[in-house]
Design a protein around this motif. Structure first.
Motif, short mmCIF file in Angstrom:
data_model
loop_
_atom_site.label_atom_id
_atom_site.label_comp_id
_atom_site.label_asym_id
_atom_site.label_seq_id
_atom_site.Cartn_x
_atom_site.Cartn_y
_atom_site.Cartn_z
N THR A 1 0.82 -1.22 0.00
CA THR A 1 0.00 0.00 0.00
C THR A 1 0.85 1.26 0.00
OG1 THR A 1 -0.14 0.15 2.42
CG2 THR A 1 -1.82 -1.18 1.30
N ILE B 1 0.51 3.65 -3.03
CA ILE B 1 -0.03 2.81 -4.08
C ILE B 1 -0.75 3.60 -5.17
CG2 ILE B 1 -2.17 2.40 -2.78
CD1 ILE B 1 -2.24 -0.42 -3.88
N ASN C 1 -4.48 6.97 -2.80
CA ASN C 1 -3.99 5.68 -2.32
C ASN C 1 -5.13 4.75 -1.92
OD1 ASN C 1 -1.28 6.35 -2.63
ND2 ASN C 1 -1.06 7.10 -0.54
N MET D 1 -6.05 1.18 -3.73
CA MET D 1 -6.04 -0.10 -3.02
C MET D 1 -7.18 -0.99 -3.49
SD MET D 1 -5.19 0.97 0.95
CE MET D 1 -5.64 -0.67 1.55
N GLU E 1 -6.61 -2.00 -7.25
CA GLU E 1 -5.53 -2.98 -7.45
C GLU E 1 -5.93 -4.36 -6.95
OE1 GLU E 1 -2.60 -2.81 -9.02
OE2 GLU E 1 -3.04 -0.75 -9.64
N PHE F 1 -2.66 -7.43 1.48
CA PHE F 1 -1.87 -6.21 1.48
C PHE F 1 -0.77 -6.26 2.52
CE2 PHE F 1 -6.00 -4.69 -0.12
CZ PHE F 1 -5.60 -3.95 -1.23
N ILE G 1 0.88 -3.49 4.83
CA ILE G 1 0.64 -2.12 5.27
C ILE G 1 1.60 -1.81 6.41
CG2 ILE G 1 -1.08 -0.46 6.08
CD1 ILE G 1 -3.27 -2.36 5.14
N TYR H 1 -5.95 2.89 6.22
CA TYR H 1 -5.48 1.94 5.20
C TYR H 1 -5.90 0.51 5.56
CZ TYR H 1 -2.71 5.56 2.92
OH TYR H 1 -2.34 6.70 2.23
N THR I 1 -9.66 0.09 5.03
CA THR I 1 -9.96 0.03 3.60
C THR I 1 -9.65 -1.35 3.05
OG1 THR I 1 -9.55 2.39 3.26
CG2 THR I 1 -9.37 0.98 1.32
N ALA I 2 -8.52 -1.92 3.45
CA ALA I 2 -8.14 -3.26 3.00
C ALA I 2 -9.16 -4.30 3.45
CB ALA I 2 -6.76 -3.62 3.54
#
Length: 375
Positions: A58, A61, A76, A80, A83, A104, A106, A116, A119-120
């Motif tokens: 990430t 990214i 970013n 994420m 991708e 991911f 991170i 982040y 979000t993942a």
């Protein structure tokens, strides 16, 4: 624990799948996350297609997004999701099935780390691997998802502290754990003083004992939670011999990064890959990154210039918590982006200790065959 059987010379190891909680990858292999932009959907998807765990970094990214300069965080987070979706499509291939997993890497040092991670998890990542600091609150950020989580540690002390904190504050343990040795690439979980002893005769043997201590610690928490916590070894794993050594220590799998850089599927520009191919062992050095951590990189004109002075920083991309444009010798975001886009004379090229052993551009399938080929 994974079980390996070795057949006659030139044959493929009989490989047991990597079982992480309820999820399974056909290969006991994790592709290490590499940023900026080195391991995105192309590489991660290809590894998952072959049955491994493909990992997207990430770190900045969204550097190719049109609004990255104006709002890098927004770019970013959007990248994420995009991708991961592209990686899924690559992994599924024409028949729509996949024997691997996707997730991911991170860094804990990432500014707005929680956003982040969340979000993942919302995007449905199978796994999140997190190092560059201790991910103390990582369990809280994924508690409403089925995303599996793993810390990266380099010492028994760090493993024991983190597992104790997760047990005490989150009433859970790690789904798996990655042990990263001093032979790894990028930022390292060792002090500069420790790294001065890296090539002494007994360094690796001594670290093998540290690995066994970490394994013992992990087993204690596995017993408490009535589960098996897979342990993955990383750092300097380049061939079947190093894979066999990892399993002889008691590992359940290996994490490999550097050999995947020089594959056709890697997301970096060709000149970046060629820099690895051209690198000699003596071209690889330990540097002090702008965030103050030891890191491993390929010597180039950019690093030589930075030894003489600093580079003007016109913009802060707010990538890492402990980086300040007032004191940093250069912008690590800009340096990494220049390199991954192909400007290897003016960029920062992170690498693993054994990058000098790479001799040409290959494929993900060929790298995997090399790792699991009996010799």
């Amino acid at each position: 624990m994974s079980s390996f059987i070795f057949y006659k010379k030139g044959s493929i190891m009989n490989r047991q799948a990597l079982q992480i909680g309820p999820k399974k990858a056909a290969l006991p292999l994790i592709q290490g996350g590499m940023g900026v932009g080195v391991s995105l959907s192309g590489l991660a998807g290809a590894v998952a297609k072959e049955g491994g765990v493909g990992v997207i970094s990430t770190a900045q990214i969204g550097f190719r997004e049109p609004d990255f300069e104006e709002d890098s965080k927004k770019a970013n987070l959007r990248a994420m999701v995009a991708e991961l979706e592209k990686a899924r499509a690559i992994a599924a291939g024409a028949n729509g099935s996949c024997d691997g997993l996707l997730g991911f890497n991170i860094m804990v040092a990432t500014r707005d780390y929680e956003d982040y991670v969340r979000t993942a998890a919302r995007a449905g990542a199978d796994v999140i691997i997190s190092g560059a600091g201790l991910p103390v609150d990582l369990p809280r950020y994924v508690e409403d998802s089925d995303t599996l989580i793993a810390p990266i540690v380099s010492s028994e002390k760090a493993a024991r502290l983190l597992l104790k904190l997760w047990d005490r504050h989150h009433h859970r343990t790690a789904d798996f754990l990655v042990i990263e040795s001093a032979h790894a690439g990028g930022h390292l979980g060792f002090s500069a003083e420790q790294l001065t002893h890296l090539y002494e005769e007994d360094f690796d043997a001594s670290y093998d004992q540290e690995i066994k201590k970490i394994l013992s610690c992990v087993r204690t928490y596995g017993e408490k939670y009535h589960t098996h916590i897979p342990v993955i070894l990383a750092g300097g794993i380049m061939d079947a011999a190093s894979v066999r050594h990892a399993f002889s220590l008691g590992a359940d799998g290996v994490q490999v990064a550097t050999p995947f850089v020089t594959t056709k599927e890697c997301d970096a520009a060709l000149p970046f890959k060629q820099a690895y191919v051209n690198a000699r062992p003596e071209d690889i050095e330990i540097i002090k990154s702008p965030v103050g951590m030891p890191a491993r990189a390929i010597r180039n004109p950019f690093l030589e210039r930075m030894k003489q002075g600093r580079e003007s920083i016109s913009k802060c991309y707010r990538c890492l918590e402990k980086c300040s444009p007032k004191t940093a010798p250069y912008c690590i975001t800009q340096a990494l982006i220049r390199a991954v886009k192909g400007d290897t004379e003016n960029g920062l090229i992170f690498c693993g200790d054994n990058a000098g052993a790479l001799t040409g551009i290959t494929t993900v399938k060929e790298v995997i065959s090399t790792l699991f080929l009996h010799s």
